[in-house]
Write a protein that holds these residues in place. Structure first.
Motif, PDB file in Angstrom:
ATOM      1  N   SER A 349     -25.149 -20.242   8.370  1.00 39.71           N
ATOM      2  CA  SER A 349     -24.074 -19.534   7.682  1.00 39.71           C
ATOM      3  C   SER A 349     -22.896 -19.275   8.615  1.00 39.71           C
ATOM      4  CB  SER A 349     -24.585 -18.196   7.126  1.00 39.71           C
ATOM      5  OG  SER A 349     -23.513 -17.415   6.633  1.00 39.71           O
ATOM      6  N   TYR A 352     -21.970 -15.569   8.632  1.00 38.90           N
ATOM      7  CA  TYR A 352     -22.838 -14.715   9.444  1.00 38.90           C
ATOM      8  C   TYR A 352     -22.587 -14.944  10.926  1.00 38.90           C
ATOM      9  CZ  TYR A 352     -27.041 -12.240  10.950  1.00 38.90           C
ATOM     10  OH  TYR A 352     -27.903 -11.350  11.541  1.00 38.90           O
ATOM     11  N   GLN A 359     -23.071 -11.014   4.838  1.00 36.49           N
ATOM     12  CA  GLN A 359     -24.164 -11.725   4.192  1.00 36.49           C
ATOM     13  C   GLN A 359     -24.219 -13.165   4.701  1.00 36.49           C
ATOM     14  OE1 GLN A 359     -23.392 -11.058  -0.145  1.00 36.49           O
ATOM     15  NE2 GLN A 359     -25.500 -10.324  -0.119  1.00 36.49           N
ATOM     16  N   LEU A 361     -24.058 -16.243   3.815  1.00 33.99           N
ATOM     17  CA  LEU A 361     -23.717 -17.144   2.718  1.00 33.99           C
ATOM     18  C   LEU A 361     -23.706 -18.591   3.203  1.00 33.99           C
ATOM     19  CD1 LEU A 361     -20.811 -15.119   1.073  1.00 33.99           C
ATOM     20  CD2 LEU A 361     -23.230 -15.140   0.425  1.00 33.99           C
ATOM     21  N   CYS A 364     -24.992 -23.754  -1.792  1.00 29.87           N
ATOM     22  CA  CYS A 364     -26.301 -23.810  -2.446  1.00 29.87           C
ATOM     23  C   CYS A 364     -27.010 -25.136  -2.220  1.00 29.87           C
ATOM     24  CB  CYS A 364     -26.151 -23.564  -3.943  1.00 29.87           C
ATOM     25  SG  CYS A 364     -25.605 -21.887  -4.357  1.00 29.87           S
ATOM     26  N   GLN A 389     -29.939 -17.196  -5.131  1.00 31.51           N
ATOM     27  CA  GLN A 389     -28.637 -17.068  -5.783  1.00 31.51           C
ATOM     28  C   GLN A 389     -27.994 -15.761  -5.368  1.00 31.51           C
ATOM     29  OE1 GLN A 389     -28.528 -17.607 -10.085  1.00 31.51           O
ATOM     30  NE2 GLN A 389     -26.380 -18.230  -9.887  1.00 31.51           N
ATOM     31  N   ASN A 390     -26.738 -15.836  -4.946  1.00 30.46           N
ATOM     32  CA  ASN A 390     -26.031 -14.641  -4.490  1.00 30.46           C
ATOM     33  C   ASN A 390     -25.433 -13.867  -5.654  1.00 30.46           C
ATOM     34  OD1 ASN A 390     -24.865 -12.843  -2.573  1.00 30.46           O
ATOM     35  ND2 ASN A 390     -22.897 -13.884  -2.822  1.00 30.46           N
ATOM     36  N   LYS A 391     -24.743 -14.567  -6.543  1.00 30.35           N
ATOM     37  CA  LYS A 391     -24.131 -13.925  -7.707  1.00 30.35           C
ATOM     38  C   LYS A 391     -24.408 -14.776  -8.937  1.00 30.35           C
ATOM     39  CE  LYS A 391     -20.267 -11.765  -5.222  1.00 30.35           C
ATOM     40  NZ  LYS A 391     -18.777 -11.688  -5.112  1.00 30.35           N
ATOM     41  N   ASN A 397     -22.115 -21.001  -4.052  1.00 36.20           N
ATOM     42  CA  ASN A 397     -22.345 -20.207  -2.844  1.00 36.20           C
ATOM     43  C   ASN A 397     -23.633 -19.409  -2.997  1.00 36.20           C
ATOM     44  OD1 ASN A 397     -19.741 -20.768  -1.426  1.00 36.20           O
ATOM     45  ND2 ASN A 397     -18.909 -19.810  -3.285  1.00 36.20           N
ATOM     46  N   CYS A 398     -24.612 -19.730  -2.163  1.00 38.10           N
ATOM     47  CA  CYS A 398     -25.894 -19.029  -2.185  1.00 38.10           C
ATOM     48  C   CYS A 398     -26.033 -18.160  -0.932  1.00 38.10           C
ATOM     49  CB  CYS A 398     -27.034 -20.025  -2.285  1.00 38.10           C
ATOM     50  SG  CYS A 398     -27.243 -20.749  -3.928  1.00 38.10           S
ATOM     51  N   VAL A 399     -27.183 -17.517  -0.777  1.00 40.02           N
ATOM     52  CA  VAL A 399     -27.406 -16.636   0.367  1.00 40.02           C
ATOM     53  C   VAL A 399     -28.789 -16.910   0.949  1.00 40.02           C
ATOM     54  CG1 VAL A 399     -28.291 -14.786  -1.127  1.00 40.02           C
ATOM     55  CG2 VAL A 399     -27.400 -14.217   1.158  1.00 40.02           C
ATOM     56  N   SER A 401     -31.205 -15.148   2.098  1.00 39.22           N
ATOM     57  CA  SER A 401     -31.737 -13.784   2.159  1.00 39.22           C
ATOM     58  C   SER A 401     -33.256 -13.729   2.237  1.00 39.22           C
ATOM     59  CB  SER A 401     -31.275 -13.002   0.929  1.00 39.22           C
ATOM     60  OG  SER A 401     -31.664 -13.669  -0.258  1.00 39.22           O
TER      61      SER A 401
END
Length: 583
Positions: A349, A352, A359, A361, A364, A389-391, A397-399, A401
């Motif tokens: 990321s 990051y 986050q 990010l 995806c 999935q972030n949003k 754009n994913c995360v 996490s």
């Protein structure tokens, strides 16, 4: 979820224990159904729906529930009611939410509570179970008693459990009503509380050990009661986010029918020295070392084919141990050393890397391969399990996490990594108890089989493309835990798979937490606020250590018989451990 501490259990038992005396290991008068022999031999068998009138029961299997990959559940019948509980290899105790629980989590639960006024037989004691690490922490407390419990078609009467009346653990949410701990008996605080309640003035090492088969954890009692063929269970987890696929299942007593033992990579479970928080050897096996957790050594960690630097994170109050991982179905994330995790997130990321408070990010469809080398072989995390999935509405754009930091190794918890559900979705894992009282004879092991397809990156690309066509929404669903289960029956007349394969290679392995006044405090659980750290909801696990006794019977075949071991400790040892706990 894993038990956060074991010191309290030591302090609970110490005052009542007498100096250790020789305890003969009990052996059976007949071989097990097939025996634990070298090599493994798959018995002629067939799967039937809860009907064992025409053959010996070898084991059982049942599907799993899945709440968006955050929380995996299994159906259990307690008394007259069937409910779902979190499947947790990081702890060892069974508990269910009772009708007396009025906490916010219990009031918001959609699961039916356990009615203690019906079949529950209270023993008079109670537990206060503690789950999680320093970032997350939850509890579950309530009276201890007995009831008839059925799991995967296998029924045990008089099973000890806690009827929880106070908890903030997310195990009572997400379609669940408690936790089923599948760890070693030594971490069972429910067992300790049950024995203290039943023998309040006469607790001795002998008493505790002899009562393990009666008061120990569910799987341990199945083994000690000769109710299943082999001392193992296996787990596969389904994928219910990003790209819905796979099948979740727990199989007890035998390898799954479609698994050849020769395809399993067997790795010894870590054994703990007393100086590292392990159990002192009993008088009848003075040279033995015992497992505390389902924990294995890790050779190396790779990201996209490149080996990551070893962690420089210093352990907490102990000498630096070898790098190891707890295999924990009760943890919805992958947790690791903070410096290695920061390195991973910085590499995948750019956001990051520029700001570690941001986050992590990433695109995806930017598939990454986080791989753990275990037993000399590589076990990757599927790229579909690396991202989230972030949003909603954004499939570009994913995360990242699913990878977060955790505590440094410490006394009684030497692991640096906690490999939770993202790892277990990518690998079938077999948990083999071995010889519980003489581990050197048949050591506990964990077996791994990678389930990641060679075209995993392409499957991620397809999932991203499908989500973009669906308005930026990835696949996601929740499955209730199936109640239909199958027994594995020995039956030569309708044999379906009888193949020989090599046994798990022996070489070398799990702890609970309890408080005084017959209360116990186990592991921490994670799952969207249940006991996990960072990002998405995560789950944690709990586990005790069952006192069982096994003795080699002949050269290769031996039986598992309940005769406790680690409770045969000397009072000076308890004094030393008590001082360490206080410190």
């Amino acid at each position: 979820m894993y038990t956060s501490s074991w010191c309290a259990l030591v302090l609970l038992l110490a005052p009542a224990l007498v100096p250790a005396v020789p305890l003969p290991a009990r052996t059976s008068h007949h071989p097990r159904k097939g025996g634990v022999v070298l090599p493994f031999h798959r018995h002629s068998r067939r799967v039937v729906a809860r009907d064992a009138d025409d053959g010996d029961v070898l084991g059982g299997s049942v599907g799993l529930g899945d709440s968006a990959d955050l929380f995996y559940t299994v159906a259990v019948t307690v008394g007259n009611s069937t409910t779902s509980v979190n499947l947790d290899t990081g702890s060892s105790d069974l508990w269910v939410m009772s009708t007396a629980c009025r906490t916010k989590q219990c009031r918001q639960s959609t699961s039916a509570p356990y009615d203690v006024s019906k079949t529950f037989k209270s023993l008079g004691g109670s537990v206060d179970l503690r789950y999680g690490d320093s970032v997350t922490g939850t509890h579950a407390s309530g009276p201890v008693g007995r009831d008839t419990v059925t799991l995967a078609g296998l029924t045990l009467e008089g099973q000890t459990l806690a009827a929880v009346n106070d908890t903030d653990n997310s195990a009572v949410g997400n379609g669940g009503a408690g936790i089923l701990g599948l760890g070693f008996p030594a971490q069972s605080f429910v067992q300790a509380a049950a024995i203290n309640a039943e023998f309040p003035s006469a607790l001795s090492t002998d008493t505790f050990v002899e009562q393990t088969a009666k008061s120990g954890p569910l799987i341990s009692r199945l083994i000690l009661g000769d109710e299943i063929d082999d001392p193992l269970f296996s787990i596969t987890l389904q994928r219910n986010t990003i790209d819905v696929s796979g099948e979740g299942q727990i199989t007890i007593g035998q390898l799954p029918d479609d698994v050849d033992n020769s395809t399993v990579t067997w790795v010894p479970v870590r054994l703990y020295d007393p100086a590292d928080g392990g159990l002192a050897a009993p008088s009848f096996a003075p040279n033995e070392k015992y497992p505390l957790r389902w924990e294995v050594d890790i050779d190396a960690v790779y990201l996209d084919g490149k080996k990551l630097p070893d962690s420089t994170q210093q352990p907490n109050g102990i000498k630096k141990p070898s790098v190891s991982a707890l295999i924990d179905t009760g943890n919805s994330l992958i947790r690791g050393p903070s410096d290695v995790v920061n390195s991973i997130l910085s590499k995948v990321s750019p956001a990051y890397a520029a700001d570690s408070t941001a986050q992590p990010l990433l695109p995806c469809d930017d598939g990454h391969n986080l791989t753990f080398q275990i037993g000399g072989k590589l076990f990757p995390v599927d790229p579909r399990d690396f991202v989230s999935q972030n949003k909603r509405g954004d499939a570009t754009n994913c995360v990242a996490s699913n990878v977060v930091s955790t505590d440094a190794p410490s006394l009684g918890a030497l692991f640096s990594w906690n490999l939770g559900d993202p790892f277990l979705k990518s690998n079938m894992v077999v948990f083999y108890y071995g010889n519980l009282t003489h581990p050197s004879v048949d050591p506990p092991r964990i077996g791994f089989v990678s389930l990641v397809p060679q075209n995993a990156d392409a499957l991620l690309d397809d999932a991203v493309e499908d989500a973009q066509k669906a308005g930026g929404v990835f696949e996601s669903k929740a499955d209730s835990a199936p109640t239909a289960s199958s027994l594995i029956i020995e039956g030569a007349s309708e044999a379906t798979s009888a193949s020989a394969s090599s046994k798990p290679s022996a070489t070398r392995t799990s702890t609970p937490t309890s408080s005084s006044s017959f209360t116990t405090a186990p592991p921490a659980s994670a799952a969207t606020g249940a006991g996990s750290v960072a990002a998405p909801a995560s789950t944690v696990s709990q586990q005790p250590n069952a006192a069982v006794s096994q003795q080699p019977n002949g050269a290769a075949a031996f039986t598992l018989r309940s005769v406790g071991w680690w409770y045969a400790l000397t009072l000076p040892t308890f004094s030393l451990l008590a001082s360490l706990c206080i410190l």
